[in-house]
Each structure stands twice: as C-alpha cells, then as structure tokens.
Design an enzyme around this catalytic site. Structure first.
Site: not given
Length: 293
Positions: A63, A89
């Site tokens: 993405s 993270e």
C-alpha cells in the site's frame, strides 16, 4: 503532478488538522512533520506487541509503495539526532522493507515518562493486540510507572476487573504462553488452564486442546477431568466410600434456575440473574420479604 504538500520542504511540514488528534495533547503549534532517517529511529522498549504478522506487513508495504505513507509515525527526540519510536512500528517496518531511507515523523519533546506512557497506552488500545501482549503490557506499565491497577484502568479506559483478569494470565509459564500463541488458542482457553496448578498438566491440556482443536467448553471439560484424576489419586486409600461433588458449575446454576422457576409457578415473585465477571460468576436471587420465613 506533485501535490502542494509534496512541493513543501521535506524537513518540516505542518500537520494537517485531522492528524493532530492522533498524537497526544500538545497544541497544534508544537507539532510538525519532519523528514528523518529510518536508521535513526530506535524501537520503543515499551511496545507491548512482540509478534508482527508477515502477511499484514507485506500488504502495508504494498500500500505504501502504491500510494505513499498516509499517516506519519510518531517519535520522541533523543540526543545526537536519534529518535525513539512512540507509535507506528508497523509503518516503520514496512518502509524499511521497501528500502526507504527516510520517513515522515511527528517529533515530540523528549519527556521520557510522558512519551513512554503515550506509546504504551496507544498500543494497548489497539483492537488487534494479542491478549497475552496486552497482559504483558499492563504488567510493564505497573512496574515501569509504579501505577496501581485502578490507575492503569483509568488511563486506558478499561475496568479495574478487566485489567486484573488480564494480569492473572501471566501466572501461566512462558512455555504455556508459547503454546497458546503458536496455536492461536483464545483467552478463554488460557483462563481454563489457570484452574490447574501443576505446570505439566497445563502444558498437556494446552497441547491436547491445540492438537484436537478443542473449543473452550471442551477444554474446560478436559481441565475438569484432569482435576478429578488428581483428586482421585490424592484420596485416602481406605475402605470408606468417597463421595465426589459435582465440579461443573453449570449443574449448580441449572439447579438454582429450576428452584426459582418452581417458586414462580407457585406464585412467588422471585427473580434470578447471573453475571459473568471474568474469574467469577455472580448469582443473585431476589425474593419478596413476605415470602421469606
């Protein structure tokens, strides 16, 4: 054609209004997006998540490759142009996986306790956090910030009993927790194991539950059988007959329910409720005073 934001200097962009609600309580003027080196960001030691789904990381990386990073990570400033991650993270890992050398980041002041608490709370409030990671995160917060369970519950928007029930799961050994994680057994499976005091029994039941794909009720039944074998082995070897009480609480609940229904059929306005409070079931029977002899 590049957007207006892409034509802005990468060193320091102002955050859009919708982003300002996601990173803490500072005023809008305190927040800027900075273009920092991925290698300059250290993991947060207060991150409760220990396992990252590889497929989900690949999907996130794909993405980001296609449309870019929509939401910046959040870091706190350390010395010598180093940063410690507060949140994001998975985004940081995905960018590193793509070979990106720099990333957009919201840089917070270097207050250790505030930013560490923010990181912990932000991660504990995630819906996809594994129940054992959540329990370990609670324990970390209680120790690191010297908080009570009640204070912890208030900070993360949970009830004190919910926090206490999660912490009880840490009575299970690392080996048992590894079995739960490896075979995707649920929190209710874990709670059933807590009824066993012997470590080897817990491991054996956890492995059987995984191998036989037992649901929670079947696992509870296996735990009950294990306890019965223990009691039989510990019973005195004499000629006296040992009477074993019913161990399944549902039998008692059904008996109470039947009694209340009999009273209601007799014209007594009796009420019966059962509430699941985690480690205990609360049973309540209400009778009109005129029928209490």
């Amino acid at each position: 054609m590049p957007t207006i934001e892409e034509r802005m200097p990468r060193t320091e962009r102002h955050i859009r209004p919708q982003q300002m609600t996601e990173v803490g309580a500072q005023s809008p003027s305190d927040k800027h997006i900075r273009w920092i080196a991925v290698a300059s960001v250290s993991p947060n030691p207060n991150q409760p998540r220990r396992i990252f789904d590889e497929q989900a990381l690949e999907e996130l990386a794909s993405s980001i490759r296609e449309i870019g990073l929509i939401q910046p990570i959040t870091v706190r400033a350390l010395d010598n142009d180093r940063y410690e991650l507060v949140s994001g993270e998975r985004r940081l890992r995905a960018c590193a996986r793509l070979g990106k050398t720099h990333i957009d980041a919201i840089v917070l002041p270097a207050s250790t306790e505030d930013s560490a608490m923010m990181a912990l709370i932000e991660n504990l409030q995630r819906a996809d956090l594994h129940f054992l990671e959540e329990a370990e995160g609670y324990a970390m917060a209680l120790q690191e910030f010297r908080m009570s369970q009640e204070e912890m519950a208030q900070r993360i928007g949970r009830s004190q009993s919910a926090v206490a029930n999660k912490l009880r799961l840490l009575r299970l050994s690392d080996a048992v927790r590894s079995e739960l994680r490896a075979h995707a057994l649920t929190e209710r499976h874990a709670r059933a194991l807590l009824k066993l005091s012997d470590e080897q029994d817990r491991l054996a039941v956890a492995r059987q539950a995984a191998e036989r794909e037992l649901n929670v009720r079947q696992t509870e039944a296996l735990v009950a059988q294990t306890l019965e074998r223990q009691r039989a082995a510990e019973a005195p070897q004499s000629g006296r007959k040992v009477i074993t009480l019913m161990r399944d609480h549902r039998l008692y609940l059904n008996a109470f329910r039947d009694i209340v229904q009999q009273m209601q059929r007799a014209g007594i306005h009796a009420e019966y409720t059962v509430q699941d409070r985690g480690e205990v079931l609360e049973l309540r029977v209400i009778l009109p005073r005129s029928h209490v002899g």
